[in-house]
Scaffold this motif. Structure first.
Motif, PDB file in Angstrom:
ATOM      1  N   CYS B  15       0.872  -1.085   0.000  1.00 44.97           N
ATOM      2  CA  CYS B  15       0.396  -0.154  -0.097  1.00 44.97           C
ATOM      3  C   CYS B  15       0.889   1.244   0.037  1.00 44.97           C
ATOM      4  O   CYS B  15       1.710   1.395   0.862  1.00 44.97           O
ATOM      5  CB  CYS B  15      -0.982   0.145   1.092  1.00 44.97           C
ATOM      6  SG  CYS B  15      -1.864   1.618   1.419  1.00 44.97           S
ATOM      7  N   CYS B  18      -0.011   3.477   3.286  1.00 44.90           N
ATOM      8  CA  CYS B  18       0.326   3.106   4.942  1.00 44.90           C
ATOM      9  C   CYS B  18       1.505   2.024   4.916  1.00 44.90           C
ATOM     10  O   CYS B  18       1.725   1.358   5.931  1.00 44.90           O
ATOM     11  CB  CYS B  18      -0.901   2.682   5.327  1.00 44.90           C
ATOM     12  SG  CYS B  18      -1.614   1.204   5.058  1.00 44.90           S
ATOM     13  N   CYS B  29      -6.705  -1.067   0.241  1.00 48.19           N
ATOM     14  CA  CYS B  29      -5.978  -1.534   1.523  1.00 48.19           C
ATOM     15  C   CYS B  29      -7.190  -1.672   2.694  1.00 48.19           C
ATOM     16  O   CYS B  29      -7.846  -0.889   2.870  1.00 48.19           O
ATOM     17  CB  CYS B  29      -5.086  -0.392   1.693  1.00 48.19           C
ATOM     18  SG  CYS B  29      -4.215  -0.617   3.353  1.00 48.19           S
ATOM     19  N   CYS B  32      -6.104   1.322   5.134  1.00 50.19           N
ATOM     20  CA  CYS B  32      -6.186   2.718   5.236  1.00 50.19           C
ATOM     21  C   CYS B  32      -7.214   3.211   4.003  1.00 50.19           C
ATOM     22  O   CYS B  32      -7.520   4.428   3.744  1.00 50.19           O
ATOM     23  CB  CYS B  32      -4.912   3.582   4.820  1.00 50.19           C
ATOM     24  SG  CYS B  32      -4.275   3.114   3.274  1.00 50.19           S
TER      25      CYS B  32
HETATM   26 ZN    ZN Z   1      -2.980   1.193   3.461  1.00 49.57          ZN
END
Ligand code: ZN
Ligand code: ZN
Lengths: 202, 207
Positions: B15, B18, B29, B32
């Motif tokens: 990701c 994050c 994700c 996040c």
């Molecule tokens: Zn993420």
């Protein structure tokens, strides 16, 4: 998913971080990107820094930023005046953009951080959309240009030196304080730590 | 040194928001909610599109006036370069250099570097990835500083409003220049840094 598997966002390398390593500063072996910052800043400290910055920015808006004297003429400008100077006809979009870059986006970053991490700092459950808020904090970072504005002020003062006398208002120094606090805060914002804290609080 | 394994080799995706690692098939994700992509397939097109509109906006930004100064009924217009020349005439060399770097050197350098990165990473290459990454990071970090001149125009406009005696108004170039900075920032952000290593020849990932 085990949360101790971390990827490098710059080069796609993956690492399994042992918990004791996640507390230290770690770097990507391939590209050197900082995976974890290793600064044990508490979330409460980050949230209170953000709250301080919000309060300071509120003062900046209402206090005079620069004062100009030229003969019998006087003009005191707040940050809002600086932006409204543009607000005629086709310059309106530019005025709004400048307002966003120097004031609204820095302010939004502080507010989003308080929204996302504030509940954790005081031991409550996450607010709805806390993850989106935290993502916004990182996403807006390049667009918040308060520090660039300060350099712009310095250049403008030199340009006006032979036209008028300029005195610096209190809002200028407060704004400078916000820029410094914000720079310090950004050095503490380790993505890995913050995201782990957020997800563990659910 | 530890052997470097990429997420793509193991059928996973990192990701970009994050740094959580997810299976390649996953769309968003879990932590996040960011969209997941192992490589941004449209990265090249996005980079070129933003770069070209940025370049188009940069041309009028230099041709037209940034500032229109009216003093005792006479209006003078100054372009970006004209503003730098004025500062030199006033002996403010340090500030002239700051404005020159922010308004000319950085934008022009940025066009060249982004185009170089976009061209180089579409083919097999032997260029040191650390140098390419450094170029990308410098462009991303420094690009925003071009906004200085737009802010200067805003401040001057706000302060100097004395009716007939002296007024300063922004010119159309201020808008063009601000747009050019925004577009080239988007171009730099669209570049997918993971591509730097994808077609690297010779030295393997393992170093
Ligand atoms: Zn993420
Ligand atoms: Zn890396």
């Amino acid at each position: 998913m085990s949360t101790d598997t971390v990827g490098c966002v710059v080069c796609d390398a993956i690492y399994s971080l042992r918990p004791e390593l996640a507390d230290q500063a770690t770097q990507c072996a391939r590209c050197g990107h900082r995976i974890t910052y290793g600064k044990r800043a508490t979330l409460a400290w980050l949230v209170s820094l953000s709250a301080t910055n919000v309060a300071l920015l509120a003062m900046v808006v209402f206090l005079p930023f620069l004062e100009l004297h030229s003969g019998q003429f006087e003009n005191a400008a707040s940050v809002i005046d600086v932006v409204l100077g543009f607000s005629s006809g086709i310059m309106v979009p530019l005025a709004l953009a400048v307002l966003a870059f120097i004031l609204m986006l820095p302010l939004s970053r502080f507010l989003l951080l308080i929204y996302a991490l504030g509940p954790i700092a005081v031991g409550r459950r996450n607010l709805p959309y806390a993850a989106r808020a935290l993502r916004g904090v990182f996403l807006l970072k390049p667009w918040a240009m308060a520090e660039i504005f300060m350099v712009g002020v310095a250049v403008a003062l030199v340009k006006l030196a032979d036209l008028a006398t300029i005195s610096i208002g209190p809002a200028f120094w407060i704004f400078a304080g916000v820029v410094i606090l914000n720079a310090y805060q950004d050095t503490l914002m380790c993505r890995h730590t913050l995201w782990t804290a957020l997800i563990c609080n659910e | 040194m530890q052997r470097v394994i990429t997420a793509r080799e193991t059928g996973r995706v990192v990701c970009r928001s994050c740094s959580l690692v997810a299976p390649a098939k996953q769309m968003r994700c879990a932590r996040c909610n960011e969209w997941l992509q192992s490589r941004d397939a449209l990265s090249q097109q996005k980079v070129w599109a933003w770069l070209i509109v940025g370049l188009i906006a940069y041309i009028p930004a230099n041709l037209y006036a940034m500032l229109r100064t009216t003093q005792s009924f006479r209006t003078t217009e100054s372009t970006i370069v004209g503003g730098v020349v004025d500062l030199v005439h006033h002996g403010a060399y340090a500030v002239a250099i700051i404005v020159f770097v922010a308004s000319i050197v950085i934008p022009v350098g940025k066009f060249i570097v982004i185009a170089y990165l976009a061209i180089l990473t579409t083919r097999r290459h032997r260029t040191d990835p650390h140098r390419l990454l450094l170029l990308h990071e410098v462009v991303e970090f420094i690009g925003r500083w071009s906004m200085i001149d737009v802010f200067v125009v805003a401040i001057l406009t706000a302060l100097v409003q004395f009716d007939v005696l002296a007024t300063i108004n922004p010119g159309i170039a201020a808008v063009c220049f601000a747009l050019s900075v925004v577009f080239t920032m988007l171009a730099a952000q669209s570049f997918d840094s993971r591509q730097i290593w994808d077609r690297l020849e010779g030295k393997s990932n393992h170093e």
